[in-house]
Write a protein that holds these residues in place. Structure first.
Motif, PDB file in Angstrom:
ATOM      1  N   ALA A 201       0.836  -1.206   0.000  1.00 24.71           N
ATOM      2  CA  ALA A 201       0.000   0.000   0.000  1.00 24.71           C
ATOM      3  C   ALA A 201       0.873   1.258   0.000  1.00 24.71           C
ATOM      4  CB  ALA A 201      -0.935  -0.006   1.209  1.00 24.71           C
ATOM      5  N   GLU A 202       2.035   1.205   0.652  1.00 22.18           N
ATOM      6  CA  GLU A 202       2.959   2.338   0.631  1.00 22.18           C
ATOM      7  C   GLU A 202       3.490   2.565  -0.784  1.00 22.18           C
ATOM      8  OE1 GLU A 202       6.074   1.623   3.426  1.00 22.18           O
ATOM      9  OE2 GLU A 202       4.702   0.987   5.020  1.00 22.18           O
ATOM     10  N   HIS A 203       3.745   1.475  -1.476  1.00 22.85           N
ATOM     11  CA  HIS A 203       4.220   1.574  -2.855  1.00 22.85           C
ATOM     12  C   HIS A 203       3.154   2.213  -3.747  1.00 22.85           C
ATOM     13  CE1 HIS A 203       4.774  -0.091  -6.974  1.00 22.85           C
ATOM     14  NE2 HIS A 203       6.054   0.085  -6.736  1.00 22.85           N
ATOM     15  N   THR A 204       1.900   1.792  -3.560  1.00 28.52           N
ATOM     16  CA  THR A 204       0.805   2.381  -4.330  1.00 28.52           C
ATOM     17  C   THR A 204       0.709   3.873  -4.071  1.00 28.52           C
ATOM     18  OG1 THR A 204      -0.418   0.291  -4.264  1.00 28.52           O
ATOM     19  CG2 THR A 204      -1.675   2.292  -4.753  1.00 28.52           C
ATOM     20  N   ALA A 205       0.800   4.263  -2.793  1.00 28.59           N
ATOM     21  CA  ALA A 205       0.729   5.683  -2.449  1.00 28.59           C
ATOM     22  C   ALA A 205       1.898   6.452  -3.046  1.00 28.59           C
ATOM     23  CB  ALA A 205       0.706   5.846  -0.928  1.00 28.59           C
ATOM     24  N   ALA A 206       3.087   5.817  -3.054  1.00 26.71           N
ATOM     25  CA  ALA A 206       4.267   6.485  -3.606  1.00 26.71           C
ATOM     26  C   ALA A 206       4.095   6.741  -5.107  1.00 26.71           C
ATOM     27  CB  ALA A 206       5.518   5.648  -3.339  1.00 26.71           C
ATOM     28  N   LEU A 207       3.531   5.774  -5.829  1.00 27.60           N
ATOM     29  CA  LEU A 207       3.288   5.969  -7.263  1.00 27.60           C
ATOM     30  C   LEU A 207       2.253   7.059  -7.500  1.00 27.60           C
ATOM     31  CD1 LEU A 207       3.234   2.364  -8.802  1.00 27.60           C
ATOM     32  CD2 LEU A 207       5.063   4.049  -8.884  1.00 27.60           C
ATOM     33  N   SER A 209       1.717   9.579  -5.752  1.00 26.51           N
ATOM     34  CA  SER A 209       2.225  10.908  -5.377  1.00 26.51           C
ATOM     35  C   SER A 209       3.215  11.467  -6.389  1.00 26.51           C
ATOM     36  CB  SER A 209       2.894  10.835  -4.000  1.00 26.51           C
ATOM     37  OG  SER A 209       4.082  10.045  -4.057  1.00 26.51           O
ATOM     38  N   ARG A 210       3.475  10.737  -7.451  1.00 31.32           N
ATOM     39  CA  ARG A 210       4.462  11.192  -8.428  1.00 31.32           C
ATOM     40  C   ARG A 210       4.003  12.406  -9.230  1.00 31.32           C
ATOM     41  NH1 ARG A 210       7.615   6.255 -11.452  1.00 31.32           N
ATOM     42  NH2 ARG A 210       8.814   5.517  -9.639  1.00 31.32           N
ATOM     43  N   GLY A 211       2.745  12.705  -9.156  1.00 32.83           N
ATOM     44  CA  GLY A 211       2.255  13.860  -9.906  1.00 32.83           C
ATOM     45  C   GLY A 211       1.702  13.456 -11.255  1.00 32.83           C
ATOM     46  N   SER A 212       1.476  14.423 -12.090  1.00 29.66           N
ATOM     47  CA  SER A 212       0.833  14.179 -13.379  1.00 29.66           C
ATOM     48  C   SER A 212       1.748  13.384 -14.317  1.00 29.66           C
ATOM     49  CB  SER A 212       0.457  15.506 -14.040  1.00 29.66           C
ATOM     50  OG  SER A 212       1.609  16.312 -14.228  1.00 29.66           O
ATOM     51  N   THR A 213       1.125  12.617 -15.190  1.00 27.78           N
ATOM     52  CA  THR A 213       1.866  11.847 -16.177  1.00 27.78           C
ATOM     53  C   THR A 213       2.433  12.788 -17.232  1.00 27.78           C
ATOM     54  OG1 THR A 213       0.355   9.992 -15.832  1.00 27.78           O
ATOM     55  CG2 THR A 213       1.700   9.954 -17.828  1.00 27.78           C
ATOM     56  N   PRO A 214       3.719  12.650 -17.573  1.00 29.64           N
ATOM     57  CA  PRO A 214       4.326  13.546 -18.574  1.00 29.64           C
ATOM     58  C   PRO A 214       3.555  13.520 -19.888  1.00 29.64           C
ATOM     59  CG  PRO A 214       6.014  12.244 -17.471  1.00 29.64           C
ATOM     60  CD  PRO A 214       4.700  11.688 -17.028  1.00 29.64           C
ATOM     61  N   PRO A 215       3.448  14.651 -20.557  1.00 30.57           N
ATOM     62  CA  PRO A 215       2.693  14.717 -21.822  1.00 30.57           C
ATOM     63  C   PRO A 215       3.196  13.743 -22.868  1.00 30.57           C
ATOM     64  CG  PRO A 215       3.198  16.921 -21.024  1.00 30.57           C
ATOM     65  CD  PRO A 215       3.944  15.972 -20.146  1.00 30.57           C
ATOM     66  N   GLU A 216       4.522  13.519 -22.915  1.00 22.88           N
ATOM     67  CA  GLU A 216       5.046  12.620 -23.934  1.00 22.88           C
ATOM     68  C   GLU A 216       4.618  11.173 -23.688  1.00 22.88           C
ATOM     69  OE1 GLU A 216       8.413  13.396 -20.912  1.00 22.88           O
ATOM     70  OE2 GLU A 216       6.785  14.507 -21.910  1.00 22.88           O
ATOM     71  N   ILE A 217       4.409  10.807 -22.416  1.00 21.16           N
ATOM     72  CA  ILE A 217       3.930   9.455 -22.101  1.00 21.16           C
ATOM     73  C   ILE A 217       2.469   9.312 -22.510  1.00 21.16           C
ATOM     74  CG2 ILE A 217       3.479   7.832 -20.239  1.00 21.16           C
ATOM     75  CD1 ILE A 217       6.428   8.133 -20.910  1.00 21.16           C
ATOM     76  N   GLY A 343       6.301   2.025 -18.823  1.00 22.51           N
ATOM     77  CA  GLY A 343       5.800   1.348 -17.639  1.00 22.51           C
ATOM     78  C   GLY A 343       6.203   1.984 -16.329  1.00 22.51           C
ATOM     79  N   GLN A 344       7.039   3.014 -16.361  1.00 25.59           N
ATOM     80  CA  GLN A 344       7.456   3.681 -15.128  1.00 25.59           C
ATOM     81  C   GLN A 344       6.439   4.700 -14.642  1.00 25.59           C
ATOM     82  OE1 GLN A 344      11.341   5.327 -15.821  1.00 25.59           O
ATOM     83  NE2 GLN A 344      12.355   3.330 -15.857  1.00 25.59           N
ATOM     84  N   HIS A 345       5.374   4.878 -15.392  1.00 25.81           N
ATOM     85  CA  HIS A 345       4.360   5.868 -15.027  1.00 25.81           C
ATOM     86  C   HIS A 345       3.018   5.173 -14.831  1.00 25.81           C
ATOM     87  CE1 HIS A 345       7.121   9.155 -16.053  1.00 25.81           C
ATOM     88  NE2 HIS A 345       7.491   8.385 -17.062  1.00 25.81           N
ATOM     89  N   PRO A 346       2.249   5.571 -13.818  1.00 23.55           N
ATOM     90  CA  PRO A 346       0.944   4.946 -13.573  1.00 23.55           C
ATOM     91  C   PRO A 346       0.054   5.012 -14.803  1.00 23.55           C
ATOM     92  CG  PRO A 346       1.557   6.395 -11.754  1.00 23.55           C
ATOM     93  CD  PRO A 346       2.564   6.629 -12.846  1.00 23.55           C
ATOM     94  N   VAL A 347      -0.672   3.921 -15.047  1.00 25.21           N
ATOM     95  CA  VAL A 347      -1.530   3.877 -16.229  1.00 25.21           C
ATOM     96  C   VAL A 347      -2.939   4.381 -15.936  1.00 25.21           C
ATOM     97  CG1 VAL A 347      -0.240   2.020 -17.335  1.00 25.21           C
ATOM     98  CG2 VAL A 347      -2.121   1.453 -15.786  1.00 25.21           C
ATOM     99  N   GLY A 348      -3.252   4.590 -14.649  1.00 28.36           N
ATOM    100  CA  GLY A 348      -4.573   5.091 -14.303  1.00 28.36           C
ATOM    101  C   GLY A 348      -4.941   6.370 -15.043  1.00 28.36           C
TER     102      GLY A 348
END
Length: 451
Positions: A201-207, A209-217, A343-348
């Protein structure tokens, strides 16, 4: 690698350790994208994954149950339970886990042990079970040639990946060894609770909290989805009617033996690439020859980006897409790099505007696991088997596992006549190409299991 309809288990007494989820200690835990998607499909059997292993000597089931409680104390996700609130929304909570009891699973005369084990796991390792994992002990019959007991460690997929079940097995064996040597169970549980592995659950929260997905992704995802009119990549050949779920067919193939693996690895080293890139190059060549277009597939990648997560249990996998346009290992290496970056960025945030991950009949996915590179390993004498559940499907999934014994694959596909013919042909062409690169062809055993 095998499937519950084909797993090798001895005839004998089947017992399972049932733990009770007590009071809630944490409410409103964050859920990963894959957890929410998996559990959101509803309560059902056949959503679990498992590992079997043979213990070297008979085991005291009382100590075994105590060792399992040590594992639960160390890994937070194994103490969590999914449920729905009054409005029907999914929620995840951590519970106290109360010491369990052993139960005997009836085995009818002539019934394969695997069927009895499947009944236990389908009934208890479900998305909404509390908890959704089970420890199973199989004690062979008195007249068995091999009297060594077999353990089955299983959980609903929402809480584990293949890496995780290895960690669970290691921690269970370590705790059992300590108890065998006279350690008291209460201090072991207390020590595990005070020295817990990082919580998923800490890992999920950490992902999150990364902020918005970069536009190029986001733009790259838009390009990927546009190719299939908003859907994810599909298997490149005809699968027949997959507008509804179809009973699966599972094949397990031993692709390369130890010597052939060493040869292919040496070829990869000579080109400055990895084994994965060599295999992808051959998959691309087969796809170009048989379908006339590049290799495109969903590509699960692990999200244990930092060492602190290497010893944790959870579903540390996110989804990317691999797209290989040329059957050249160096080109495939660049393609893998792009897929890993994706894959380093959340897909949600990618799928939220689309109402979630698009349902894609015929979806094609490729998973790769080199167990030799994992920071956790178990003795080969334990005769481990990775076991998948049996289900109905509408897509094609291939798992590659590399171990000291070679390269192996398991493929699951819908049991239509077209899929059976075309997936088998694709797999056979791939195996032949890989074997031709390394030596004379093996008589690769193909094991079919339809349910």
């Amino acid at each position: 690698m095998t499937n519950i309809t084909r797993v090798t288990l001895p005839a004998g007494c089947v017992r399972h350790f049932a733990v009770t989820a007590g009071d809630v200690v944490k409410h409103g835990l964050p859920m990963s994208f894959d957890q929410r998607r998996h559990v959101g499909e509803g309560d059902r059997g056949g959503s679990w994954m498992a590992l079997t292993l043979r213990l070297p000597t008979p085991v005291d089931e009382r100590l075994l149950g105590q060792a399992w409680m040590v594992v639960l104390a160390r890994h937070g996700t194994l103490r969590t339970v999914f449920s729905r609130d009054e409005s029907g929304r999914l929620q995840l909570s951590e519970h106290l886990m109360q010491s369990g009891h052993w139960h005997t699973q009836p085995v009818q005369p002539g019934q394969p042990t695997r069927d009895a084990v499947r009944a236990v796991l389908d009934r208890h390792c479900r998305p909404f079970d509390a908890p959704s994992h089970r420890l199973v002990l199989i004690e062979p019959d008195a007249d068995a040639h091999d009297r060594r007991p077999v353990l089955v460690i299983a959980s609903d997929h929402s809480h584990v990946d293949m890496w995780s079940v290895l960690i669970m097995a290691r921690d269970l064996l370590n705790a059992l060894a300590a108890l065998d040597q006279g350690a008291a169970p209460e201090p072991l549980v207390a020590q595990a609770a005070s020295d817990q592995a990082p919580d998923f659950a800490e890992h999920t929260a950490a992902l999150d909290s990364r902020g918005s997905t970069p536009p190029e992704i986001l733009e790259r995802w838009n390009e990927i989805l546009a190719v299939e009119d908003g859907r994810l990549p599909a298997f490149p050949l005809d699968l027949g009617d997959v507008s509804h779920l179809v009973p699966e067919v599972v094949e397990v193939r031993d692709v390369l033996d130890t010597a052939q693996l060493a040869t292919l690895a040496a070829q990869a080293d000579a080109q400055g690439v990895r084994l994965l890139h060599m295999v992808l190059a051959e998959m691309t060549a087969v796809t170009l020859e048989m379908a006339g277009h590049p290799l495109r597939a969903v590509f699960p990648v692990h999200s244990r980006y930092e060492p602190q997560w290497h010893d944790a249990v959870g579903w540390f996998v996110t989804n990317s897409v691999i797209e290989c346009t040329a059957s050249d290992a160096r080109s495939c290496a660049a393609d893998v790099k792009r897929a890993l970056q994706l894959g380093q960025h959340p897909v949600g945030p990618v799928f939220a505007p689309r109402g979630g991950m698009p349902h894609t009949p015929g979806m094609f996915a490729i998973s790769w696991l080199d167990t030799r590179r994992l920071p956790v390993s178990l003795d080969a004498g334990l005769e481990m088997q990775y076991v998948s559940a049996s289900m109905s499907v509408d897509g094609v999934m291939i798992w590659f596992v590399v171990s000291a014994s070679g390269v192996h694959l398991r493929c699951r596909y819908p049991g239509t006549p077209q899929a059976t013919r075309n997936v088998q042909a694709w797999l056979t062409a791939l195996v032949e190409r890989l074997q031709q690169r390394t030596s004379a062809p093996l008589d690769a055993e193909v094991r079919h299991c339809a349910s």
